[in-house]
Design a protein around this motif. Structure first.
Motif, PDB file in Angstrom:
ATOM      1  N   GLN A   1      -9.422   1.394  -5.270  1.00  0.00           N
ATOM      2  CA  GLN A   1      -8.405   0.785  -4.409  1.00  0.00           C
ATOM      3  C   GLN A   1      -7.745   1.846  -3.528  1.00  0.00           C
ATOM      4  OE1 GLN A   1      -5.608  -2.082  -6.096  1.00  0.00           O
ATOM      5  NE2 GLN A   1      -3.941  -1.054  -5.028  1.00  0.00           N
ATOM      6  N   GLU A   2      -7.346   1.440  -2.351  1.00  0.00           N
ATOM      7  CA  GLU A   2      -6.645   2.351  -1.456  1.00  0.00           C
ATOM      8  C   GLU A   2      -5.278   2.720  -2.018  1.00  0.00           C
ATOM      9  OE1 GLU A   2      -7.352   1.958   3.074  1.00  0.00           O
ATOM     10  OE2 GLU A   2      -7.226  -0.097   2.314  1.00  0.00           O
ATOM     11  N   HIS A   3      -4.770   3.857  -1.574  1.00  0.00           N
ATOM     12  CA  HIS A   3      -3.423   4.279  -1.944  1.00  0.00           C
ATOM     13  C   HIS A   3      -2.726   4.833  -0.702  1.00  0.00           C
ATOM     14  CE1 HIS A   3      -5.255   8.278  -1.980  1.00  0.00           C
ATOM     15  NE2 HIS A   3      -6.177   7.793  -2.815  1.00  0.00           N
ATOM     16  N   ASN A   4      -1.541   5.401  -0.866  1.00  0.00           N
ATOM     17  CA  ASN A   4      -0.686   5.681   0.292  1.00  0.00           C
ATOM     18  C   ASN A   4      -0.869   7.051   0.946  1.00  0.00           C
ATOM     19  OD1 ASN A   4       0.584   7.472  -1.452  1.00  0.00           O
ATOM     20  ND2 ASN A   4       2.460   6.266  -1.645  1.00  0.00           N
ATOM     21  N   GLU A   5      -1.882   7.824   0.564  1.00  0.00           N
ATOM     22  CA  GLU A   5      -1.987   9.173   1.114  1.00  0.00           C
ATOM     23  C   GLU A   5      -2.277   9.185   2.613  1.00  0.00           C
ATOM     24  OE1 GLU A   5      -4.675  11.571  -1.154  1.00  0.00           O
ATOM     25  OE2 GLU A   5      -3.262  11.779  -2.831  1.00  0.00           O
ATOM     26  N   ARG A   6      -3.096   8.264   3.102  1.00  0.00           N
ATOM     27  CA  ARG A   6      -3.337   8.202   4.548  1.00  0.00           C
ATOM     28  C   ARG A   6      -2.068   7.806   5.288  1.00  0.00           C
ATOM     29  NH1 ARG A   6      -7.918   7.686   7.302  1.00  0.00           N
ATOM     30  NH2 ARG A   6      -7.167   5.826   8.382  1.00  0.00           N
ATOM     31  N   GLN A   7      -1.297   6.912   4.700  1.00  0.00           N
ATOM     32  CA  GLN A   7      -0.032   6.526   5.325  1.00  0.00           C
ATOM     33  C   GLN A   7       0.954   7.689   5.343  1.00  0.00           C
ATOM     34  OE1 GLN A   7       0.772   3.009   2.895  1.00  0.00           O
ATOM     35  NE2 GLN A   7       0.751   1.767   4.749  1.00  0.00           N
TER      36      GLN A   7
ATOM     37  N   ALA B   1      -3.676   4.077  -8.337  1.00  0.00           N
ATOM     38  CA  ALA B   1      -4.954   3.541  -7.865  1.00  0.00           C
ATOM     39  C   ALA B   1      -6.107   4.079  -8.695  1.00  0.00           C
ATOM     40  CB  ALA B   1      -5.146   3.899  -6.395  1.00  0.00           C
ATOM     41  N   ASN B   2      -6.047   5.333  -9.082  1.00  0.00           N
ATOM     42  CA  ASN B   2      -7.122   5.944  -9.861  1.00  0.00           C
ATOM     43  C   ASN B   2      -7.187   5.391 -11.284  1.00  0.00           C
ATOM     44  OD1 ASN B   2      -7.838   7.573  -7.709  1.00  0.00           O
ATOM     45  ND2 ASN B   2      -6.538   9.275  -8.367  1.00  0.00           N
TER      46      ASN B   2
ATOM     47  N   THR C   1       1.971   2.407  -3.374  1.00  0.00           N
ATOM     48  CA  THR C   1       0.907   2.654  -4.341  1.00  0.00           C
ATOM     49  C   THR C   1       0.507   4.127  -4.321  1.00  0.00           C
ATOM     50  OG1 THR C   1       0.044   0.410  -4.043  1.00  0.00           O
ATOM     51  CG2 THR C   1      -1.412   2.021  -5.073  1.00  0.00           C
TER      52      THR C   1
ATOM     53  N   LEU D   1       0.833  -1.199   0.000  1.00  0.00           N
ATOM     54  CA  LEU D   1       0.000   0.000   0.000  1.00  0.00           C
ATOM     55  C   LEU D   1       0.871   1.254   0.000  1.00  0.00           C
ATOM     56  CD1 LEU D   1      -2.797   1.303   0.170  1.00  0.00           C
ATOM     57  CD2 LEU D   1      -2.651   1.085   2.665  1.00  0.00           C
TER      58      LEU D   1
ATOM     59  N   SER E   1      -1.543   7.524  -5.494  1.00  0.00           N
ATOM     60  CA  SER E   1      -2.959   7.742  -5.804  1.00  0.00           C
ATOM     61  C   SER E   1      -3.227   7.701  -7.306  1.00  0.00           C
ATOM     62  CB  SER E   1      -3.422   9.079  -5.227  1.00  0.00           C
ATOM     63  OG  SER E   1      -2.655  10.153  -5.740  1.00  0.00           O
TER      64      SER E   1
END
Length: 243
Positions: free
Chosen positions: A50-56, A43-44, A38, A35, A40
């Protein structure tokens, strides 16, 4: 740079093994690292929803700041708050983090969408620094603060300042050259591994550094990182930057 098969399946396997080795952390939950790698844009374009790494990235920013602060706090018990803050700022700047991301190979393994790829996203400091924060968040999620602290100490092993202060000496040569090259030429320098020789326990590595104006520097060291630092040091002197 070594060439890799960048199909999603192969990227996942190769990235997992190499990034794990360079981080010094074995993931119990492999999906956290996947993740983190990955973007954004990927993922788009390739996996709608699908989730991507922005929250991380959000979590990793806090993890990084805490880990670097703790390491500096331990290393410089007599340093004042202002000195510690300036040293931390040097270490966690976008340019510095992008260099650490390249050391880990994130510029090779990050999954980007076609648009971001075509716009040079794989070379952009902002994209790479965000990816590094996401990876550190993955380490934290997987192994907690102790694992994250060990990873940060390892990633910055050759960048920690030798003394308290805020001068250019607090920054490693590669970071300083990256900044100088971007300012003067609008582009980053290019490092290429040329060769290695000698027995396994005492190998010598040779690297080449090429500036955007065509200037080239060759240096050697007991590791690729040390050879790159020496080449960057030589290039800085040519550009008129003192120690």
């Amino acid at each position: 740079m070594q060439n890799f098969d960048l199909t999603p399946e192969r990227t996942s396997d190769t990235a997992f093994e190499l990034v794990k080795k360079r981080l010094g952390h074995s993931f119990a939950r492999r999906e956290l690292l996947e993740l983190a790698l990955t973007h954004s844009s990927w993922a788009n374009e390739y996996a709608c929803g699908q989730e991507h790494n922005e929250r991380q990235e959000f979590l990793g920013d806090a993890v990084l700041e805490l880990c670097v602060s703790w390491e500096l706090y331990k290393r410089f018990p007599t340093a004042r708050e202002g000195e510690l803050t300036k040293m931390r700022s040097n270490l966690v700047s976008a340019v510095s983090l992008a260099e650490r991301a390249r050391d880990l190979g994130l510029d090779v393994f990050l999954k980007l969408g076609r648009g971001e790829e075509n716009q040079g996203g794989r070379k952009r400091d902002a994209v790479l620094s965000d990816a590094l924060e996401a990876v550190l968040a993955a380490v934290y999620e997987d192994g907690g603060f102790v694992a994250a602290q060990k990873a940060v100490a390892r990633i910055f092993a050759e960048q920690w300042p030798d003394r308290a202060g805020d001068g250019k000496a607090s920054k490693d040569y590669k970071t300083r050259l990256q900044e100088a090259s971007q300012q003067r030429f609008g582009q980053a320098p290019l490092y290429t591994r040329l060769a290695s020789h000698g027995p396994e326990h005492s190998k010598v590595f040779e690297v080449s550094l090429r500036l955007p104006d065509g200037s080239q520097f060759v240096a050697s060291g007991s590791s690729c990182k040390k050879a790159e630092q020496q080449a960057a040091r030589d290039a800085l002197k040519t550009l008129g930057h003192t120690e």
